[in-house]
Design an enzyme around this catalytic site. Structure first.
Site, PDB file in Angstrom:
ATOM      1  N   ASN A  79     -16.456 -51.451  16.285  1.00 30.34           N
ATOM      2  CA  ASN A  79     -17.082 -51.976  15.066  1.00 30.34           C
ATOM      3  C   ASN A  79     -18.538 -52.257  15.420  1.00 30.34           C
ATOM      4  O   ASN A  79     -18.853 -53.272  16.052  1.00 30.34           O
ATOM      5  CB  ASN A  79     -16.369 -53.252  14.609  1.00 30.34           C
ATOM      6  CG  ASN A  79     -16.951 -53.828  13.328  1.00 30.34           C
ATOM      7  OD1 ASN A  79     -17.972 -53.363  12.822  1.00 30.34           O
ATOM      8  ND2 ASN A  79     -16.320 -54.862  12.813  1.00 30.34           N
ATOM      9  N   ARG A 113     -14.916 -48.379  12.713  1.00 26.70           N
ATOM     10  CA  ARG A 113     -15.080 -48.983  11.403  1.00 26.70           C
ATOM     11  C   ARG A 113     -16.375 -48.464  10.796  1.00 26.70           C
ATOM     12  O   ARG A 113     -17.441 -48.563  11.393  1.00 26.70           O
ATOM     13  CB  ARG A 113     -15.148 -50.499  11.508  1.00 26.70           C
ATOM     14  CG  ARG A 113     -15.321 -51.168  10.134  1.00 26.70           C
ATOM     15  CD  ARG A 113     -15.864 -52.568  10.241  1.00 26.70           C
ATOM     16  NE  ARG A 113     -16.002 -53.182   8.923  1.00 26.70           N
ATOM     17  CZ  ARG A 113     -16.811 -54.183   8.660  1.00 26.70           C
ATOM     18  NH1 ARG A 113     -17.560 -54.707   9.605  1.00 26.70           N
ATOM     19  NH2 ARG A 113     -16.884 -54.683   7.434  1.00 26.70           N
ATOM     20  N   HIS A 152     -14.173 -54.696   2.948  1.00 26.71           N
ATOM     21  CA  HIS A 152     -13.125 -55.392   3.700  1.00 26.71           C
ATOM     22  C   HIS A 152     -11.776 -54.705   3.524  1.00 26.71           C
ATOM     23  O   HIS A 152     -10.717 -55.352   3.578  1.00 26.71           O
ATOM     24  CB  HIS A 152     -13.006 -56.866   3.265  1.00 26.71           C
ATOM     25  CG  HIS A 152     -14.185 -57.713   3.613  1.00 26.71           C
ATOM     26  ND1 HIS A 152     -14.679 -58.700   2.776  1.00 26.71           N
ATOM     27  CD2 HIS A 152     -14.979 -57.720   4.703  1.00 26.71           C
ATOM     28  CE1 HIS A 152     -15.722 -59.284   3.329  1.00 26.71           C
ATOM     29  NE2 HIS A 152     -15.933 -58.701   4.513  1.00 26.71           N
ATOM     30  N   LEU A 211     -11.983 -64.598   3.719  1.00 23.73           N
ATOM     31  CA  LEU A 211     -13.061 -65.580   3.739  1.00 23.73           C
ATOM     32  C   LEU A 211     -13.623 -65.729   5.148  1.00 23.73           C
ATOM     33  O   LEU A 211     -12.957 -66.251   6.051  1.00 23.73           O
ATOM     34  CB  LEU A 211     -12.547 -66.950   3.253  1.00 23.73           C
ATOM     35  CG  LEU A 211     -11.747 -66.941   1.948  1.00 23.73           C
ATOM     36  CD1 LEU A 211     -11.215 -68.331   1.659  1.00 23.73           C
ATOM     37  CD2 LEU A 211     -12.607 -66.428   0.803  1.00 23.73           C
ATOM     38  N   GLY A 212     -14.853 -65.264   5.321  1.00 22.30           N
ATOM     39  CA  GLY A 212     -15.555 -65.430   6.585  1.00 22.30           C
ATOM     40  C   GLY A 212     -17.025 -65.621   6.282  1.00 22.30           C
ATOM     41  O   GLY A 212     -17.385 -66.243   5.285  1.00 22.30           O
ATOM     42  N   GLY A 221     -18.776 -63.070   5.521  1.00 21.60           N
ATOM     43  CA  GLY A 221     -18.671 -62.242   4.325  1.00 21.60           C
ATOM     44  C   GLY A 221     -17.349 -62.560   3.650  1.00 21.60           C
ATOM     45  O   GLY A 221     -16.351 -62.787   4.333  1.00 21.60           O
ATOM     46  N   ARG A 251     -25.112 -64.660   1.932  1.00 18.42           N
ATOM     47  CA  ARG A 251     -25.252 -63.796   0.763  1.00 18.42           C
ATOM     48  C   ARG A 251     -24.971 -64.581  -0.514  1.00 18.42           C
ATOM     49  O   ARG A 251     -24.052 -65.386  -0.561  1.00 18.42           O
ATOM     50  CB  ARG A 251     -24.309 -62.598   0.865  1.00 18.42           C
ATOM     51  CG  ARG A 251     -24.806 -61.498   1.781  1.00 18.42           C
ATOM     52  CD  ARG A 251     -23.775 -60.414   1.977  1.00 18.42           C
ATOM     53  NE  ARG A 251     -23.044 -60.594   3.220  1.00 18.42           N
ATOM     54  CZ  ARG A 251     -22.030 -59.830   3.620  1.00 18.42           C
ATOM     55  NH1 ARG A 251     -21.612 -58.833   2.861  1.00 18.42           N
ATOM     56  NH2 ARG A 251     -21.425 -60.065   4.754  1.00 18.42           N
ATOM     57  N   MET A 303     -19.257 -72.977   7.791  1.00 15.06           N
ATOM     58  CA  MET A 303     -18.488 -73.935   7.005  1.00 15.06           C
ATOM     59  C   MET A 303     -18.079 -75.154   7.831  1.00 15.06           C
ATOM     60  O   MET A 303     -18.001 -76.274   7.308  1.00 15.06           O
ATOM     61  CB  MET A 303     -17.248 -73.251   6.420  1.00 15.06           C
ATOM     62  CG  MET A 303     -16.436 -74.117   5.472  1.00 15.06           C
ATOM     63  SD  MET A 303     -17.324 -74.624   3.972  1.00 15.06           S
ATOM     64  CE  MET A 303     -17.102 -73.157   2.953  1.00 15.06           C
ATOM     65  N   GLU A 330      -8.031 -56.531  11.538  1.00 16.86           N
ATOM     66  CA  GLU A 330      -8.735 -55.316  11.155  1.00 16.86           C
ATOM     67  C   GLU A 330      -8.688 -54.273  12.257  1.00 16.86           C
ATOM     68  O   GLU A 330      -8.525 -53.074  11.992  1.00 16.86           O
ATOM     69  CB  GLU A 330     -10.180 -55.660  10.794  1.00 16.86           C
ATOM     70  CG  GLU A 330     -10.294 -56.505   9.534  1.00 16.86           C
ATOM     71  CD  GLU A 330     -11.697 -57.007   9.284  1.00 16.86           C
ATOM     72  OE1 GLU A 330     -12.396 -56.405   8.449  1.00 16.86           O
ATOM     73  OE2 GLU A 330     -12.082 -58.015   9.912  1.00 16.86           O
TER      74      GLU A 330
END
Length: 401
Positions: free
Chosen positions: A9, A84, A173, A200-201, A203, A232, A275, A379
């Site tokens: 990735n 990816r 995603h 939820l990350g 992005g 973003r 967060m 992923e």
């Protein structure tokens, strides 16, 4: 095909990798080469014994970093490399073996993913140079969402913009949404019903999945559309661009930087895109942090509620990604704002399901009450699975011919 698959990735200044064994229970070699192109470049990760490592890669670029990753594979020999790739446009509905035509198609989508596809191409080139004899497979974030119906993917714009220039909603995603929706179908007795996935990350995106297929999602032409994210903005009035240009004299490039790198949780709080840091600050009554968390949760709940329109019935909601898997407060706030759907949160289970543990966090007692799940995403595992599947299909086709 028992040998591991190397999953790559590649970002603009980083390469995340994992050597994924054929058996799901076996340990993985994994790591991250970060800050590439700078004197602070470093390779860190976990070896096959579960031991953490970190070493400098002073000034290394993508090619040098890939060479360092190869050196650290400890004699392991991957059967293939799965990459990816963020944007595949409309052409790719599934993984594809990398050849000249596929690379040209990826290059053609650079304008729609300028922050991602150029970096993905760098990774492809570096890996092919180091593994010239290994099959290389591209797995596209957008492929899972190619089942969206026109009512979900078309913008209300002149038809020629779609027909000639591919201006439509694509979604992202995809590997995460595909893995999580398949996993909840395996875990829940409701199987392939109607599920909402919240990834939820830094992005963030939501996705409505019906019988294993994506039928709507929050991201659009680019990964900027949709919910509030780390840096973003998510959805804003399209007229904002003109307003900022006329009132402040800002260029399109300046506005793009604002929306992608200076907004979201960071912009709202004036403090951080993390967060965890915002929760700490909110506990100390930091007004910006409190507002950022409140807006994030409200916009997430609003997105999930809207996506129920795409489902014949709602069987449940799944939380995944760094925030989705670890932040019980965000989950509780979101579920509270969706209480009119009959959701019943189990506060004890919600508090206990953290740090990579999967499980139900609801008190549903009958088939009419939607379930709530936390499922850690994988992923890399999904990319490896799609890579293996493609190669096995090619092998079967070759044998039959």
């Amino acid at each position: 095909m028992n040998d591991p698959v190397l999953v790559i990735n590649c970002g603009s200044s980083s390469i995340k990798y994992a050597l994924v064994p054929a058996s799901p229970g076996e340990p993985r070699l994994s790591g991250l080469a970060e800050r590439l192109g700078s004197e602070d470049a470093r390779l860190k990760g976990v070896d096959s014994e579960g031991r953490a490592f970190s070493r400098p890669l002073h000034g290394a670029g993508h090619a040098e970093a890939m060479a360092a990753i190869l050196e650290g594979l400890e004699g392991q020999h991957p059967v293939a490399v799965g990459h990816r790739v963020v944007h595949g446009g409309e052409r790719f509905t599934r993984a594809a073996r990398l050849d000249a035509a596929v690379k040209r198609a990826i290059e053609a989508t650079v304008a729609m993913a300028p922050l991602h596809n150029p970096a993905n191409l760098e990774g492809l080139k570096a890996t092919q140079a180091l593994f010239p004899d290994l099959p290389q497979v591209a797995v596209f974030d957008t492929a899972f969402h190619q089942t969206l119906p026109p009512r979900a993917y078309r913008y209300a714009l002149p038809d020629t913009l779609y027909r000639r220039h591919g201006i439509r909603r694509y979604g992202f995603h995809g590997s995460s949404h595909a893995y999580v929706s398949a996993r909840v179908a395996a875990l829940s007795e409701r199987r392939h019903g109607g599920w909402l996935i919240a990834h939820l990350g830094n992005g963030c995106s939501t996705c409505a999945v019906w019988q294993g297929a994506s039928v709507d999602t929050s991201m659009g032409l680019t990964p900027l559309e949709g919910m509030v994210m780390g840096t973003r903005s998510g959805d804003v009035d399209p007229g904002l661009h003109t307003h900022l240009a006329h009132q402040l004299g800002w260029s399109l490039e300046r506005i793009d930087t604002l929306l992608n790198k200076e907004s979201g949780l960071l912009g709202l709080s004036g403090l951080s895109n993390d967060m965890r840091r915002l929760h700490q600050a909110a506990a100390e009554h930091h007004a910006g942090a409190e507002l950022a968390i409140e807006v994030f949760c409200y916009r997430l709940a609003k997105s999930l509620a809207g996506l129920t329109c795409a489902l014949p019935r709602l069987d449940g909601i799944v939380f995944t990604g760094g925030i989705g898997e670890n932040d019980s407060e965000v989950r509780a706030r979101v579920v509270e704002q969706l209480r009119h759907f009959g959701l019943r949160l189990d506060a004890v289970a919600n508090a206990d399901t953290l740090g990579g543990r999967e499980g139900r966090i609801d008190l549903a007692e009958d088939d009419r009450t939607p379930q709530l799940w936390v499922i850690p995403t994988d992923e890399e595992g999904r990319i490896a699975e799609e890579t293996r599947q493609l190669l096995q299909e090619e092998s079967t086709l070759h044998d039959t011919n």
